[in-house]
Enzyme design. Structure first.
Site, mmCIF file in Angstrom:
data_model
loop_
_atom_site.group_PDB
_atom_site.id
_atom_site.type_symbol
_atom_site.label_atom_id
_atom_site.label_comp_id
_atom_site.label_asym_id
_atom_site.label_seq_id
_atom_site.Cartn_x
_atom_site.Cartn_y
_atom_site.Cartn_z
ATOM 1 N N CYS A 136 13.328 10.457 7.425
ATOM 2 C CA CYS A 136 13.272 9.936 8.788
ATOM 3 C C CYS A 136 14.639 10.021 9.469
ATOM 4 O O CYS A 136 14.728 10.182 10.671
ATOM 5 C CB CYS A 136 12.761 8.510 8.784
ATOM 6 S SG CYS A 136 13.546 7.503 7.540
ATOM 7 N N GLU A 146 9.905 0.767 10.649
ATOM 8 C CA GLU A 146 10.917 1.795 10.426
ATOM 9 C C GLU A 146 10.203 3.126 10.625
ATOM 10 O O GLU A 146 9.378 3.522 9.818
ATOM 11 C CB GLU A 146 11.511 1.658 9.024
ATOM 12 C CG GLU A 146 12.864 2.303 8.904
ATOM 13 C CD GLU A 146 12.766 3.718 8.410
ATOM 14 O OE1 GLU A 146 12.597 4.613 9.268
ATOM 15 O OE2 GLU A 146 12.836 3.940 7.202
ATOM 16 N N LYS A 201 0.838 -1.202 0.000
ATOM 17 C CA LYS A 201 0.000 0.000 0.000
ATOM 18 C C LYS A 201 0.874 1.254 0.000
ATOM 19 O O LYS A 201 1.554 1.545 0.981
ATOM 20 C CB LYS A 201 -0.911 0.047 1.225
ATOM 21 C CG LYS A 201 -1.951 1.155 1.079
ATOM 22 C CD LYS A 201 -2.599 1.554 2.370
ATOM 23 C CE LYS A 201 -1.816 2.576 3.142
ATOM 24 N NZ LYS A 201 -1.672 3.882 2.441
ATOM 25 N N GLU A 251 9.971 15.156 16.015
ATOM 26 C CA GLU A 251 10.300 15.098 14.587
ATOM 27 C C GLU A 251 9.447 16.123 13.849
ATOM 28 O O GLU A 251 8.223 16.092 13.914
ATOM 29 C CB GLU A 251 9.998 13.693 14.056
ATOM 30 C CG GLU A 251 10.358 13.523 12.601
ATOM 31 C CD GLU A 251 10.138 12.091 12.108
ATOM 32 O OE1 GLU A 251 9.030 11.550 12.273
ATOM 33 O OE2 GLU A 251 11.091 11.515 11.545
#
Ligand code: NAI
Ligand code: MG
Length: 492
Positions: A304, A270, A196, A401
């Site tokens: 990331c 992850e 997906k 983040e």
């Protein structure tokens, strides 16, 4: 010689300002359909629900794509299961490798088309999709093609076998590259796949279905279902899936882990990061500045493992920050399809909102903001490259983040203090160390709690090198020999 001198005289005076003429990449290499279905069992299924995917640089609609329902996901898992049983899992590794090599070569041949589409749908600069995303995606398929017939040597005496059907959920920051990271090792190990893509960037995954057909991959080995988090959740919950591989937010990663607890399904996550990029006073300063820029402004900071926390040794703080600010003035922000663009569009309105909110919190908490003068386009989603100085470790911009072109600068005095501050985060995906001393690099690398530690470079990727996190950055490794393991079982 005389002629050369004359032409020198006629050379125009350098322009007063150094603005670049536009250098747009042609969009004609991509032929978009108005509407895309779901790719299941080698066929295009008409979805019951749909949505529009847009270009974040212009907000222009690009195509209508499917919002796959739980029933569609069930269909896709069924197709993957059938393909697994119907020969794929028992095919000799050397035969599977041929398909992977073919896919890699076709990606190389069609690289320009894919690069343009990636920039169009996701907003990243064409020079990055062309020079980073596409070559790395092809390299990943080449690399894992090489392992397909050598699994017994990779894991001697452990009888490696495929897991079954892999459900793979990927994000929007490196759409095709994350697809490659997921699909290549899964197929090399003899699994079949339901993947997906992220809801904002489905188009390169849908174009990839064309590659699968060109490579004559047996139907059902790879199935692509588009849609948002609901589609992802349906895939996670499906009983016919043997393994879930997820890249995305820590929040969703945690929810998936809770959902799968006790189910026996294999899982790799992850997730996010808040990497420290640590600059010592003995480093090559100009190279470090380039590394800092590449660390946080590459892909608009939608990375990331971005070097979003700059830790500078106090003795070089002022010259470094001066150089950095001057360098930021030369970054060109704008049209992702322009070959001169350094910083493209923010991927979505939602992500832009998140960046703005965190940047405001930084200002409110007392950090000092710097943004170079730059004119942002009127339509689309944009955010100027930003540096925060005077940042305390407790500020949200030093903890959370941001996933945007925003750097927080902190200082340290000793290597111990650098380690202490670098590890003061719930994340642990990557880190960078800039120093002339090899012994210091090793000393730091042993103490940094991060999956990847770059030395005198940043954001370098290679399919042979395992990538993954500590703590809330997730678990499991992608890339390298390590990246095979999550797609194998080792029963006696
Ligand atoms: P997200 O985690 O919601 O989305 C990532 C993928 O997961 C997408 O394909 C999405 O459709 C899917 N998803 C969403 N909810 C799901 C669910 N309940 N079950 C299964 N799949 C689900 O990330 P989002 O909302 O796009 O971004 C939010 C923040 O996450 C970003 O600002 C950034 O901080 C972080 N992020 C980190 C990434 C990384 O590479 N580690 C990639 C994308 C986002
Ligand atoms: Mg989300």
């Amino acid at each position: 010689m005389a002629e050369l001198d004359r032409s020198g005289e006629r050379a125009p005076a350098p322009p007063a300002d150094w603005t670049y003429a536009p250098a747009p990449e042609s969009r004609d290499v991509v032929r978009l359909r108005d509407r895309y279905g779901l790719y299941v069992g080698g066929e295009w299924l008409e979805p019951a629900e749909t949505y529009q995917t847009i270009s974040p640089a212009s907000e222009e609609p690009l195509a209508v794509v499917g919002q796959a329902t739980a029933a569609d996901v069930d269909h896709a898992v069924g197709a993957a299961r059938a393909a697994f049983a119907d020969g794929w899992s028992s095919l000799p590794g050397s035969e599977r490798a041929k398909y992977l090599f073919r896919i890699a070569r076709i990606l190389q041949e069609r690289a320009r088309e894919f690069a343009v589409l990636e920039s169009l749908n996701g907003g990243k600069p064409i020079k990055e999709s062309r020079d980073v995303d596409l070559p790395l995606a092809a390299a990943h398929f080449f690399y894992y093609a090489g392992w397909a017939d050598k699994l017994e040597y990779a894991f001697p005496n452990r009888r490696p076998r495929p897991v079954g059907v892999a459900g793979q959920i990927i994000p929007w920051n490196f759409p095709l590259l994350m697809l490659a990271w997921k699909i290549a090792p899964a197929l090399a190990c003899g699994n079949t796949v339901v993947l997906k893509p992220a809801e904002t960037t489905p188009l390169t995954a849908l174009l990839f279905c064309d590659v699968l057909r060109q490579a004559e991959l047996p139907p059902g080995v790879v199935n692509i279902v588009t849609g948002d988090g609901r589609t992802g959740a349906a895939l996670v919950e499906h009983d016919g899936v043997d393994k879930i591989a997820f890249t995305g937010s820590t929040e969703v990663g945690k929810a998936i882990q809770r959902r799968l607890a006790g189910s026996g399904k294999k899982l790799t996550l992850e997730l996010g990061g808040k990497a420290a990029n640590i600059v010592f006073d003995d480093c090559a300063l100009d190279q470090a500045v380039e590394g800092i820029v590449n660390g946080i402004y590459f892909n608009q900071g939608h990375v990331c493992c971005a070097g979003s926390r700059l830790l500078v040794q106090e003795s070089i703080y002022e010259p470094l920050v001066d150089k950095l600010k001057r360098r930021l003035e030369t970054l060109r922000v704008g049209d992702p399809l322009d070959k001169n663009t350094d910083v493209g569009a923010i991927n979505s309105a939602t992500q832009l909102e998140k960046i703005r909110e965190l940047v405001e919190s930084g200002q409110e908490e007392g950090a000092e903001i710097y943004q170079p003068p730059c004119r942002l386009p009127e339509k689309g989603y944009w955010f100027a490259p930003t540096v925060f100085t005077n940042v305390a470790q407790s500020y949200r911009i030093a903890q959370e983040e941001i996933f945007g072109p925003v750097l927080s600068v902190l200082t340290f005095r000793t290597p111990d203090e650098a380690v202490e501050k670098a590890n003061n985060t719930p994340y642990g995906l990557s880190a960078g160390v800039w120093t002339e001393k090899g012994s210091r690099i090793l000393w730091m690398a042993q103490r940094l709690r991060a999956g990847v530690v770059w030395a005198n470079t940043f954001n370098r990727f290679d399919p042979t090198s395992p990538f993954g996190g500590y703590k809330e950055s997730g678990f499991g490794r992608e890339g390298g020999l390590h990246g095979l393991e999550p797609y194998l079982r080792f029963d006696e």
